[in-house]
Write a protein that holds these residues in place. Structure first.
Motif, PDB file in Angstrom:
ATOM      1  N   LYS A  93      44.690  34.799  50.993  1.00 30.52           N
ATOM      2  CA  LYS A  93      45.834  34.018  51.480  1.00 30.52           C
ATOM      3  C   LYS A  93      46.914  34.905  52.107  1.00 30.52           C
ATOM      4  N   GLY A  94      46.487  35.852  52.908  1.00 26.84           N
ATOM      5  CA  GLY A  94      47.432  36.708  53.621  1.00 26.84           C
ATOM      6  C   GLY A  94      47.948  37.886  52.813  1.00 26.84           C
ATOM      7  N   LYS A  95      47.777  37.835  51.496  1.00 26.67           N
ATOM      8  CA  LYS A  95      48.304  38.895  50.630  1.00 26.67           C
ATOM      9  C   LYS A  95      47.267  39.997  50.431  1.00 26.67           C
ATOM     10  N   TYR A  96      47.783  41.206  50.311  1.00 27.92           N
ATOM     11  CA  TYR A  96      46.925  42.358  50.039  1.00 27.92           C
ATOM     12  C   TYR A  96      46.638  42.428  48.533  1.00 27.92           C
ATOM     13  N   ILE A  97      45.356  42.520  48.203  1.00 25.76           N
ATOM     14  CA  ILE A  97      44.882  42.579  46.809  1.00 25.76           C
ATOM     15  C   ILE A  97      44.290  43.960  46.577  1.00 25.76           C
ATOM     16  N   ASP A  98      44.620  44.575  45.464  1.00 26.70           N
ATOM     17  CA  ASP A  98      44.150  45.932  45.187  1.00 26.70           C
ATOM     18  C   ASP A  98      43.987  46.078  43.680  1.00 26.70           C
ATOM     19  N   ASP A 130      54.653  45.523  48.034  1.00 26.79           N
ATOM     20  CA  ASP A 130      54.463  44.103  47.699  1.00 26.79           C
ATOM     21  C   ASP A 130      53.008  43.668  47.743  1.00 26.79           C
ATOM     22  N   GLY A 131      52.099  44.606  47.558  1.00 24.00           N
ATOM     23  CA  GLY A 131      50.706  44.234  47.371  1.00 24.00           C
ATOM     24  C   GLY A 131      50.503  43.716  45.952  1.00 24.00           C
ATOM     25  N   ILE A 132      49.450  42.943  45.754  1.00 26.58           N
ATOM     26  CA  ILE A 132      49.123  42.432  44.415  1.00 26.58           C
ATOM     27  C   ILE A 132      48.157  43.408  43.763  1.00 26.58           C
ATOM     28  N   CYS A 133      48.566  43.938  42.634  1.00 22.89           N
ATOM     29  CA  CYS A 133      47.902  45.086  42.056  1.00 22.89           C
ATOM     30  C   CYS A 133      47.670  44.876  40.568  1.00 22.89           C
ATOM     31  N   PHE A 134      46.463  45.136  40.109  1.00 27.20           N
ATOM     32  CA  PHE A 134      46.189  44.902  38.683  1.00 27.20           C
ATOM     33  C   PHE A 134      44.997  45.708  38.207  1.00 27.20           C
ATOM     34  N   LEU A 135      44.855  45.736  36.887  1.00 26.94           N
ATOM     35  CA  LEU A 135      43.697  46.357  36.242  1.00 26.94           C
ATOM     36  C   LEU A 135      42.891  45.242  35.595  1.00 26.94           C
ATOM     37  N   LEU A 136      41.584  45.276  35.831  1.00 27.02           N
ATOM     38  CA  LEU A 136      40.715  44.284  35.224  1.00 27.02           C
ATOM     39  C   LEU A 136      39.861  44.992  34.176  1.00 27.02           C
ATOM     40  N   VAL A 137      39.972  44.565  32.929  1.00 26.72           N
ATOM     41  CA  VAL A 137      39.281  45.261  31.832  1.00 26.72           C
ATOM     42  C   VAL A 137      38.282  44.335  31.160  1.00 26.72           C
ATOM     43  N   ARG A 138      37.072  44.851  30.979  1.00 31.61           N
ATOM     44  CA  ARG A 138      36.077  44.128  30.186  1.00 31.61           C
ATOM     45  C   ARG A 138      35.871  44.843  28.864  1.00 31.61           C
ATOM     46  N   PHE A 139      36.073  44.128  27.773  1.00 34.73           N
ATOM     47  CA  PHE A 139      35.641  44.612  26.466  1.00 34.73           C
ATOM     48  C   PHE A 139      34.203  44.137  26.309  1.00 34.73           C
ATOM     49  N   SER A 140      33.265  45.028  26.657  1.00 32.16           N
ATOM     50  CA  SER A 140      31.871  44.600  26.808  1.00 32.16           C
ATOM     51  C   SER A 140      31.269  44.097  25.500  1.00 32.16           C
ATOM     52  N   ALA A 141      31.580  44.754  24.402  1.00 32.84           N
ATOM     53  CA  ALA A 141      30.996  44.361  23.113  1.00 32.84           C
ATOM     54  C   ALA A 141      31.495  42.991  22.670  1.00 32.84           C
ATOM     55  N   LEU A 142      32.648  42.601  23.188  1.00 34.21           N
ATOM     56  CA  LEU A 142      33.240  41.313  22.792  1.00 34.21           C
ATOM     57  C   LEU A 142      33.042  40.241  23.861  1.00 34.21           C
ATOM     58  N   ASP A 143      32.528  40.654  25.044  1.00 31.77           N
ATOM     59  CA  ASP A 143      32.419  39.745  26.194  1.00 31.77           C
ATOM     60  C   ASP A 143      33.758  39.083  26.516  1.00 31.77           C
TER      61      ASP A 143
ATOM     62  N   VAL B  91      47.978  48.024  53.053  1.00 33.25           N
ATOM     63  CA  VAL B  91      49.088  47.073  52.907  1.00 33.25           C
ATOM     64  C   VAL B  91      50.346  47.608  53.584  1.00 33.25           C
ATOM     65  N   PHE B  92      51.043  46.706  54.261  1.00 30.07           N
ATOM     66  CA  PHE B  92      52.291  47.020  54.950  1.00 30.07           C
ATOM     67  C   PHE B  92      53.225  45.829  54.758  1.00 30.07           C
ATOM     68  N   LYS B  93      54.321  46.036  54.045  1.00 33.01           N
ATOM     69  CA  LYS B  93      55.276  44.954  53.757  1.00 33.01           C
ATOM     70  C   LYS B  93      54.585  43.716  53.180  1.00 33.01           C
ATOM     71  N   GLY B  94      53.694  43.938  52.244  1.00 28.56           N
ATOM     72  CA  GLY B  94      53.033  42.833  51.568  1.00 28.56           C
ATOM     73  C   GLY B  94      51.849  42.251  52.312  1.00 28.56           C
ATOM     74  N   LYS B  95      51.750  42.560  53.611  1.00 30.70           N
ATOM     75  CA  LYS B  95      50.677  41.984  54.416  1.00 30.70           C
ATOM     76  C   LYS B  95      49.441  42.878  54.406  1.00 30.70           C
ATOM     77  N   TYR B  96      48.297  42.243  54.474  1.00 28.74           N
ATOM     78  CA  TYR B  96      47.029  42.960  54.544  1.00 28.74           C
ATOM     79  C   TYR B  96      46.763  43.385  55.990  1.00 28.74           C
ATOM     80  N   ILE B  97      46.486  44.661  56.164  1.00 28.56           N
ATOM     81  CA  ILE B  97      46.220  45.254  57.480  1.00 28.56           C
ATOM     82  C   ILE B  97      44.760  45.688  57.525  1.00 28.56           C
ATOM     83  N   ASP B  98      44.073  45.387  58.598  1.00 27.16           N
ATOM     84  CA  ASP B  98      42.640  45.697  58.693  1.00 27.16           C
ATOM     85  C   ASP B  98      42.319  45.966  60.162  1.00 27.16           C
ATOM     86  N   PHE B  99      41.808  47.167  60.452  1.00 23.42           N
ATOM     87  CA  PHE B  99      41.502  47.433  61.862  1.00 23.42           C
ATOM     88  C   PHE B  99      40.365  48.418  62.044  1.00 23.42           C
TER      89      PHE B  99
END
Lengths: 199, 199
Positions: A93-98, A130-143, B91-99
């Protein structure tokens, strides 16, 4: 905080998703790594035009290449390099995900040695943009799967740097992260949480 | 359309930028590939907290790995894979850049065989997600740089698919793309154009 997401969308099968269903149905999810599961989710997002997110290739330093035939090059000597960024990025949706994805066999805590300083630094820079940034963690033994926003990761990281514990306790995930309830397809629908948090 | 961008920002030297200046001053820009120039620009953006944009690693399929010592793995057999996406994203000012960035020695046209179908498809998906997507072309023999928004590339691509010419003429770049006036540092300040177009 554990949120159970209802499957809000009405499912409309098409040729591609039928193929996906068949695959999921036949092989279930046993033995898959977290990376496999996230690649499945990203494939689903791509097919259904929900997002464009890829795992980045592992950086490799090529030293020696042979050209045995016209058909192609064969790399004969190369070395793994340390990635300077996170594993996954893309657009939703236009936002950068990382984000970075990690799994642990530990049943009570996630050891922070699984995350590298340069990754935290990268995520901090992305957050500043203003990118959307997170850590995704799996506790594998607990699913069990958790979505930890970068700000929370940063808090626990700084706690470690200032002499605190070198891991994040499961109970802290339960309090500060969002638990991802697994679904049928995609199994790890992490963008539901991105969508929920961004509003 | 050719836009000359004034250097709007007041330059504040710091330790890192002084190093950059010295490097640019000493070696000028001769012999640099477009990729080198864009890596320079991205390094500048990163240092000055303007954007977080990286070139993706080249995807390599590893077949055989040796572990001659504890110090590390040596890849003994591997193959280049076809990238399924473009070269640069971030990412640049929240926007996703791809080129995608391409250079040609041709003085009158850019041959479209330099762009691959899967890259055009990828850019189309990114556009659907409201990402900012473009092709950056260097006419190396002319030392001229153009920023071609994806929509325009798509137009010329479809013209080719429907039997039209297999290249984009320089004169078409002059009309439909934005020419990037080179600067002192960074030399190829392509984000000025992104910033200009997004408002």
């Amino acid at each position: 905080m554990a949120i159970q997401y209802p499957n809000g969308k009405i499912y409309t099968p098409n040729k591609n998703s039928l193929k996906t269903i068949k695959k999921d149905y036949t092989f279930s999810n046993r033995g898959k790594t977290l990376e496999d599961e996230l690649n499945d989710a990203n494939e689903y997002y791509l097919l259904h035009e929900i997002a464009v997110i890829y795992k980045k290739p592992i950086p490799i330093q090529v030293v020696k290449v042979d050209y045995p035939s016209r058909s192609g090059a064969v790399i004969k000597e190369a070395y793994y390099r340390t990635p300077s960024t996170t594993d996954f990025n893309g657009v939703f949706k236009g936002k950068y995900i990382d984000f970075e994805a990690k799994e642990t066999e530990n049943k009570t805590a996630f050891p922070l040695k699984n995350v590298h300083l340069h990754q935290v630094e990268h995520m901090q820079k992305v957050s500043h943009q203003d990118g959307i940034c997170f850590l995704l963690v799996r506790f594998s033994a607990l699913d069990r799967y958790f979505y930890l926003p970068f700000e929370k990761l940063h808090f626990f990281w700084n706690r470690m740097l200032t002499g605190g514990r070198k891991s994040i306790a499961l109970i802290e995930f339960e309090e500060h992260a969002i638990e991802i309830a697994t679904r049928y397809s995609p199994r790890i629908d992490y963008l539901k949480i991105v969508d929920y948090l961004k509003d």
